[in-house]
Write a protein that holds these residues in place. Structure first.
Motif, PDB file in Angstrom:
ATOM      1  N   THR A  69      68.657  53.440  52.285  1.00 54.20           N
ATOM      2  CA  THR A  69      70.259  53.768  51.807  1.00 54.20           C
ATOM      3  C   THR A  69      70.178  53.410  50.365  1.00 54.20           C
ATOM      4  OG1 THR A  69      70.967  53.334  54.129  1.00 54.20           O
ATOM      5  CG2 THR A  69      72.839  53.519  52.544  1.00 54.20           C
ATOM      6  N   ARG A  70      70.900  54.541  49.787  1.00 57.24           N
ATOM      7  CA  ARG A  70      71.215  54.081  48.137  1.00 57.24           C
ATOM      8  C   ARG A  70      72.273  53.108  48.120  1.00 57.24           C
ATOM      9  NH1 ARG A  70      68.818  56.307  43.787  1.00 57.24           N
ATOM     10  NH2 ARG A  70      69.894  55.818  41.763  1.00 57.24           N
ATOM     11  N   GLU A  89      64.592  40.192  63.494  1.00 54.59           N
ATOM     12  CA  GLU A  89      63.601  41.134  63.148  1.00 54.59           C
ATOM     13  C   GLU A  89      63.949  41.918  61.789  1.00 54.59           C
ATOM     14  OE1 GLU A  89      60.823  42.176  64.795  1.00 54.59           O
ATOM     15  OE2 GLU A  89      60.959  40.208  65.664  1.00 54.59           O
ATOM     16  N   ALA A  90      65.082  41.407  61.128  1.00 55.33           N
ATOM     17  CA  ALA A  90      65.781  42.155  60.051  1.00 55.33           C
ATOM     18  C   ALA A  90      65.974  41.175  58.865  1.00 55.33           C
ATOM     19  CB  ALA A  90      66.824  42.989  60.682  1.00 55.33           C
ATOM     20  N   GLU A  91      65.230  40.712  58.346  1.00 53.38           N
ATOM     21  CA  GLU A  91      65.565  39.918  56.951  1.00 53.38           C
ATOM     22  C   GLU A  91      65.115  40.831  55.636  1.00 53.38           C
ATOM     23  OE1 GLU A  91      67.162  36.556  57.599  1.00 53.38           O
ATOM     24  OE2 GLU A  91      67.566  37.987  59.169  1.00 53.38           O
ATOM     25  N   TYR A  92      65.838  40.544  54.681  1.00 46.42           N
ATOM     26  CA  TYR A  92      65.418  41.239  53.584  1.00 46.42           C
ATOM     27  C   TYR A  92      65.326  40.495  52.172  1.00 46.42           C
ATOM     28  CZ  TYR A  92      66.260  45.236  56.710  1.00 46.42           C
ATOM     29  OH  TYR A  92      66.308  46.065  57.745  1.00 46.42           O
ATOM     30  N   GLY A 111      70.700  50.405  43.146  1.00 50.34           N
ATOM     31  CA  GLY A 111      71.943  49.902  43.668  1.00 50.34           C
ATOM     32  C   GLY A 111      71.557  48.339  44.084  1.00 50.34           C
ATOM     33  N   SER A 112      72.499  47.795  44.876  1.00 49.77           N
ATOM     34  CA  SER A 112      72.547  46.166  45.191  1.00 49.77           C
ATOM     35  C   SER A 112      72.216  46.260  46.702  1.00 49.77           C
ATOM     36  CB  SER A 112      73.769  45.729  45.090  1.00 49.77           C
ATOM     37  OG  SER A 112      73.772  44.381  45.754  1.00 49.77           O
ATOM     38  N   LEU A 113      70.886  45.286  46.827  1.00 45.95           N
ATOM     39  CA  LEU A 113      70.512  45.242  48.318  1.00 45.95           C
ATOM     40  C   LEU A 113      71.471  44.435  49.098  1.00 45.95           C
ATOM     41  CD1 LEU A 113      68.264  45.488  50.511  1.00 45.95           C
ATOM     42  CD2 LEU A 113      67.404  43.143  49.652  1.00 45.95           C
ATOM     43  N   ALA A 114      72.280  43.409  48.415  1.00 36.90           N
ATOM     44  CA  ALA A 114      73.029  42.546  49.102  1.00 36.90           C
ATOM     45  C   ALA A 114      74.295  43.494  49.677  1.00 36.90           C
ATOM     46  CB  ALA A 114      73.398  41.532  48.261  1.00 36.90           C
ATOM     47  N   ASP A 115      74.773  44.418  48.838  1.00 33.47           N
ATOM     48  CA  ASP A 115      76.009  45.204  49.157  1.00 33.47           C
ATOM     49  C   ASP A 115      75.814  46.230  50.363  1.00 33.47           C
ATOM     50  OD1 ASP A 115      77.270  44.108  47.172  1.00 33.47           O
ATOM     51  OD2 ASP A 115      77.176  45.806  45.763  1.00 33.47           O
ATOM     52  N   ILE A 167      62.763  37.153  42.641  1.00 33.17           N
ATOM     53  CA  ILE A 167      62.829  37.448  43.734  1.00 33.17           C
ATOM     54  C   ILE A 167      64.205  37.330  44.287  1.00 33.17           C
ATOM     55  CG2 ILE A 167      62.044  37.002  46.387  1.00 33.17           C
ATOM     56  CD1 ILE A 167      59.469  35.518  45.186  1.00 33.17           C
ATOM     57  N   SER A 168      64.932  38.169  44.769  1.00 37.81           N
ATOM     58  CA  SER A 168      66.294  38.239  45.273  1.00 37.81           C
ATOM     59  C   SER A 168      66.325  38.298  46.750  1.00 37.81           C
ATOM     60  CB  SER A 168      67.099  39.411  44.678  1.00 37.81           C
ATOM     61  OG  SER A 168      67.009  39.267  43.258  1.00 37.81           O
ATOM     62  N   TYR A 169      66.874  37.200  47.612  1.00 35.44           N
ATOM     63  CA  TYR A 169      67.203  36.923  48.720  1.00 35.44           C
ATOM     64  C   TYR A 169      68.608  37.327  49.323  1.00 35.44           C
ATOM     65  CZ  TYR A 169      62.935  34.174  48.371  1.00 35.44           C
ATOM     66  OH  TYR A 169      61.786  33.622  48.098  1.00 35.44           O
ATOM     67  N   ALA A 170      68.554  38.069  50.474  1.00 33.26           N
ATOM     68  CA  ALA A 170      70.035  38.609  50.859  1.00 33.26           C
ATOM     69  C   ALA A 170      70.138  38.562  52.240  1.00 33.26           C
ATOM     70  CB  ALA A 170      70.199  40.012  50.317  1.00 33.26           C
ATOM     71  N   GLY A 171      71.373  37.948  52.701  1.00 31.22           N
ATOM     72  CA  GLY A 171      71.883  38.069  54.083  1.00 31.22           C
ATOM     73  C   GLY A 171      70.883  37.234  55.003  1.00 31.22           C
TER      74      GLY A 171
END
Length: 242
Positions: free
Chosen positions: A241-242, A74-77, A114-118, A61-65
């Protein structure tokens, strides 16, 4: 005696990206507490998780931001790596059923690569204040006129100084709630950078350069997070978004 090497885990066959929300009292959930709750939900939902290699494999599981503790969002990923292909709609239903109320799974899509964090380059925040607009507006003007607003915050590495102004892309004052109450609201867009600037840092800056007296506890809510259009200043949807 040579210690036997752990078996290497096979690569994931699918990755799912998840948008979730922190609402109500669950905004006080720390990132560590959320990650524990989410891992339990993954097990209850019976998702076929891919695991890391090593002597202590764990679900991938990769958490970001992640938003700061105490703020609603309302916008965690995050991103899940799976060992079998799963329908995103079925994963959403199973995860949301397994999560506690207030930690809500909003959307699940298959990763486009691609990278979600980016992709998480900026955030839009709403800050609800009990302070009247006529007191907040001059402080906002002084903040936006400043070339630099130095603030301090305690971090894991100790007390740190940084510029809160540099990350602010826009900052607007509006009437609070339905417009009839005594309070006000700030609409804030922050660029993600290092060191990270948080909404509470901006409030500290408003107090230092604009003389804003902070009364009570402001309600911080992240409304959006994603790729930043440098021309328009708009924040896009990281799930598309890619």
């Amino acid at each position: 005696m040579t210690r036997e090497q752990p078996k290497q885990a096979p690569p994931p066959v699918q990755r799912l990206r998840v948008r979730y929300a922190k609402r109500g009292r669950l905004r006080f959930t720390s990132h560590r507490d959320f990650s524990r709750a989410f891992e339990r939900a993954v097990f209850r939902a019976r998702l076929p998780m891919a695991y890391s290699s090593g002597f202590n494999p764990h679900p991938r599981i990769s958490y970001a931001g992640a938003a700061p503790t105490g703020s609603a969002s309302e916008a965690e990923y995050l991103e899940l790596a799976l060992a079998e292909v799963v329908d995103p709609a079925a994963a959403l239903a199973a995860l949301d059923e397994a999560m506690p109320d207030g930690l809500d799974v909003v959307e699940v899509v298959e990763s486009a690569g691609g990278s979600l964090a980016d992709l998480l380059q900026a955030s839009q925040w709403n800050i609800a204040l009990p302070t009247p607009m006529e007191e907040v507006t001059p402080a906002v003007r002084a903040f936006l006129r400043a070339d630099e607003v130095a603030v301090q915050r305690m971090t894991k590495k100790g007390l740190r100084d940084f510029d809160a102004r540099a990350a602010v892309l826009s900052l607007l004052v509006m009437p609070g709630g339905d417009g009839t109450g005594p309070g006000s609201e700030l609409e804030l867009v922050l660029r993600h950078q290092e060191p990270a600037v948080r909404p509470d840092d901006v409030l500290t800056g408003l107090a230092s350069v604009g003389g804003l007296e902070l009364v009570g506890v402001p309600l911080l809510t992240r409304e959006a997070q994603g790729p930043l259009d440098e021309v328009t200043g708009e924040i896009g949807d990281p799930l598309r978004t890619r």
